[in-house]
Design a protein around this motif. Sequence first.
Motif, PDB file in Angstrom:
ATOM      1  N   GLU A   1       6.202 -16.640  -6.101  1.00  0.00           N
ATOM      2  CA  GLU A   1       6.639 -15.264  -5.917  1.00  0.00           C
ATOM      3  C   GLU A   1       7.924 -15.257  -5.100  1.00  0.00           C
ATOM      4  O   GLU A   1       8.129 -16.102  -4.232  1.00  0.00           O
ATOM      5  N   TYR A   2       8.780 -14.296  -5.388  1.00  0.00           N
ATOM      6  CA  TYR A   2      10.058 -14.198  -4.696  1.00  0.00           C
ATOM      7  C   TYR A   2      10.076 -12.930  -3.851  1.00  0.00           C
ATOM      8  O   TYR A   2       9.667 -11.862  -4.320  1.00  0.00           O
ATOM      9  N   ASP A   3      10.550 -13.054  -2.610  1.00  0.00           N
ATOM     10  CA  ASP A   3      10.653 -11.891  -1.741  1.00  0.00           C
ATOM     11  C   ASP A   3      11.691 -10.921  -2.284  1.00  0.00           C
ATOM     12  O   ASP A   3      12.765 -11.326  -2.742  1.00  0.00           O
TER      13      ASP A   3
ATOM     14  N   VAL B   1       7.708  -5.315  -2.578  1.00  0.00           N
ATOM     15  CA  VAL B   1       7.875  -6.323  -1.533  1.00  0.00           C
ATOM     16  C   VAL B   1       8.117  -7.716  -2.116  1.00  0.00           C
ATOM     17  O   VAL B   1       8.682  -8.580  -1.445  1.00  0.00           O
ATOM     18  N   LYS B   2       7.683  -7.952  -3.335  1.00  0.00           N
ATOM     19  CA  LYS B   2       7.869  -9.261  -3.969  1.00  0.00           C
ATOM     20  C   LYS B   2       8.080  -9.054  -5.464  1.00  0.00           C
ATOM     21  O   LYS B   2       7.815  -7.981  -6.016  1.00  0.00           O
ATOM     22  N   ARG B   3       8.520 -10.124  -6.103  1.00  0.00           N
ATOM     23  CA  ARG B   3       8.624 -10.155  -7.559  1.00  0.00           C
ATOM     24  C   ARG B   3       8.073 -11.480  -8.050  1.00  0.00           C
ATOM     25  O   ARG B   3       8.261 -12.506  -7.408  1.00  0.00           O
TER      26      ARG B   3
ATOM     27  N   GLU C   1       0.806  -1.214   0.000  1.00  0.00           N
ATOM     28  CA  GLU C   1       0.000   0.000   0.000  1.00  0.00           C
ATOM     29  C   GLU C   1       0.841   1.268   0.000  1.00  0.00           C
ATOM     30  O   GLU C   1       0.353   2.355  -0.335  1.00  0.00           O
ATOM     31  N   ARG C   2       2.121   1.153   0.365  1.00  0.00           N
ATOM     32  CA  ARG C   2       3.020   2.313   0.347  1.00  0.00           C
ATOM     33  C   ARG C   2       3.769   2.433  -0.977  1.00  0.00           C
ATOM     34  O   ARG C   2       4.671   3.261  -1.105  1.00  0.00           O
TER      35      ARG C   2
END
Length: 229
Positions: A172-174, A72-74, A67-68
């Motif tokens: 998904e990757y962090d 955070v992920k890819r 939300e910011r």
Amino acid sequence: MIHEVDEVLKSLLGGGALAGSGIEVVLDAPTRDWAARRNAPTINAYLYDIREDVNRRQRGHIPVTDERDVVVKRRQPPRWFRLSYLVTAWTRQPQDEHRLLSAVLATLIPREVIPAADLPGALGALGMSVPVSVAGTQTESRSLAEIWSALGGELKPSLDVVVTAPFPAYPEYDAGPPVTEGVAVRVRALDGAGTETGTEERAHRPQQVAAARTAREAARREREAGKTS
């Protein structure tokens, strides 16, 4: 994803030129037994083929933000699949079936692309529009005659409707945490014998870097002004 495409197609077929007509829209296999049990005008949209559209396959990664608006992920780009439906009309008279097929054409032709805002659930969350093709050139390896033969029914007029929908690719990757500090340089002081006598850490934060760049630029302008005077 497939059940959401089913929902979208049923909604399209039940609206448009058929809105308020009371014509039932079903997804059943139009077998001989099913046709024998039918007792009301019906539009049948039978999903008979699912294939990946390899021409739409992409490489690389897509960032996922919170939300910011921080990454955070890819994840990998979604894969696209062609869902082919055999759309038929079922009434007691062939002329009435042809009228229903005309109504289906009039409903689907203007909807060549369905925007993401009109898509349900996870399909709409991907934020991608979905193309719809009706009565186009058949590209699947199975002919309509083979499909009707497999269903055990007799060949009848039909429309080939293809919905090309995205399917999320996993996993998904962090992503690494966002950078909040500038570069830090650690300087070691050595004596003549090569023994460390102390260390100093110099942090170069973005504000400091910008200030140093501004100071260097001002000094350069002063030097150039002194040469021309």
